[in-house]
Design an enzyme around this catalytic site. Structure first.
Site, mmCIF file in Angstrom:
data_model
loop_
_atom_site.group_PDB
_atom_site.id
_atom_site.type_symbol
_atom_site.label_atom_id
_atom_site.label_comp_id
_atom_site.label_asym_id
_atom_site.label_seq_id
_atom_site.Cartn_x
_atom_site.Cartn_y
_atom_site.Cartn_z
ATOM 1 N N SER A 258 0.860 -1.186 0.000
ATOM 2 C CA SER A 258 0.000 0.000 0.000
ATOM 3 C C SER A 258 0.892 1.230 0.000
ATOM 4 C CB SER A 258 -0.927 0.014 1.218
ATOM 5 O OG SER A 258 -1.655 1.234 1.243
ATOM 6 N N GLU A 259 1.148 1.738 -1.181
ATOM 7 C CA GLU A 259 2.020 2.903 -1.296
ATOM 8 C C GLU A 259 1.441 4.110 -0.578
ATOM 9 O OE1 GLU A 259 1.257 0.773 -3.671
ATOM 10 O OE2 GLU A 259 3.204 -0.047 -4.235
ATOM 11 N N PHE B 154 8.518 0.741 -7.444
ATOM 12 C CA PHE B 154 8.719 1.394 -8.728
ATOM 13 C C PHE B 154 8.095 2.783 -8.664
ATOM 14 C CE2 PHE B 154 9.051 -3.051 -9.864
ATOM 15 C CZ PHE B 154 10.137 -3.061 -10.723
ATOM 16 N N ALA B 155 8.658 3.722 -9.387
ATOM 17 C CA ALA B 155 8.169 5.095 -9.369
ATOM 18 C C ALA B 155 6.727 5.212 -9.855
ATOM 19 C CB ALA B 155 9.074 5.985 -10.216
ATOM 20 N N HIS C 299 5.420 -0.578 -14.570
ATOM 21 C CA HIS C 299 6.692 -0.503 -13.852
ATOM 22 C C HIS C 299 7.761 0.297 -14.593
ATOM 23 C CE1 HIS C 299 4.629 -4.004 -12.198
ATOM 24 N NE2 HIS C 299 5.304 -3.792 -11.101
#
Length: 161
Positions: free
Chosen positions: A58-59, A82-83, A127
């Protein structure tokens, strides 16, 4: 032999965590699995689960928790796999962290680092994005994009401090 990016990043994280006990790292798989591209490998064994904090996928929770930790005086490093997933933590980053720094005129810093690999790494459409332009013009945020392993080590250390 030139040092690889992952080794330079790991060295910077290790040195800063040794230097300052308020530096903590949190993110998905950063402990047992060593994080994105094994950058945080060995930090769990060195610093334990209180400073190398495994999180759920959960970013939003990762970035939101890091913002709260920074507001409480810690120096969190939130690692996102990943950004591309930065967008999932954007509310906390832009509407909490950046606005807190900007509204104080920089007097009240919020010592938060969000570290994430970005760009075309051949990992698929979810990604390989480079979302840095989305946050580049947000008042209160700074972006560091190193061009060498030495630059990566220095930028991570500078960002944490």
């Amino acid at each position: 032999m030139q040092m690889k990016y992952r080794a330079a990043l790991r060295q910077a994280l290790l040195e800063e965590m040794q230097r300052d006990p308020t530096v903590v790292m949190l993110g998905q798989d950063i402990g047992r699995l060593g994080g994105s591209f094994a950058v945080s490998k060995g930090l769990l064994e060195t610093f334990g689960p209180q400073r190398t904090i495994e999180t759920p996928i959960s970013e939003s929770a990762i970035v939101g928790t890091a913002v709260g930790m920074a507001m409480a005086g810690m120096r969190p490093i939130a690692e996102l796999m990943f950004a591309d997933f930065l967008t999932l933590g954007m509310d906390h980053l832009v509407n909490s962290a950046a606005k807190a720094v900007f509204s104080s005129g920089g007097v009240d810093p919020l010592p938060l680092v969000v570290r994430t690999p970005y760009g075309a790494v051949g990992a698929g459409m979810h990604h390989d994005q480079s979302p840095e332009a989305w946050v580049a013009n947000v008042p209160g945020l700074e972006i560091a994009m190193p061009a060498s392993p030495a630059g990566a080590r220095g930028m991570v250390k500078g960002a944490i401090r």
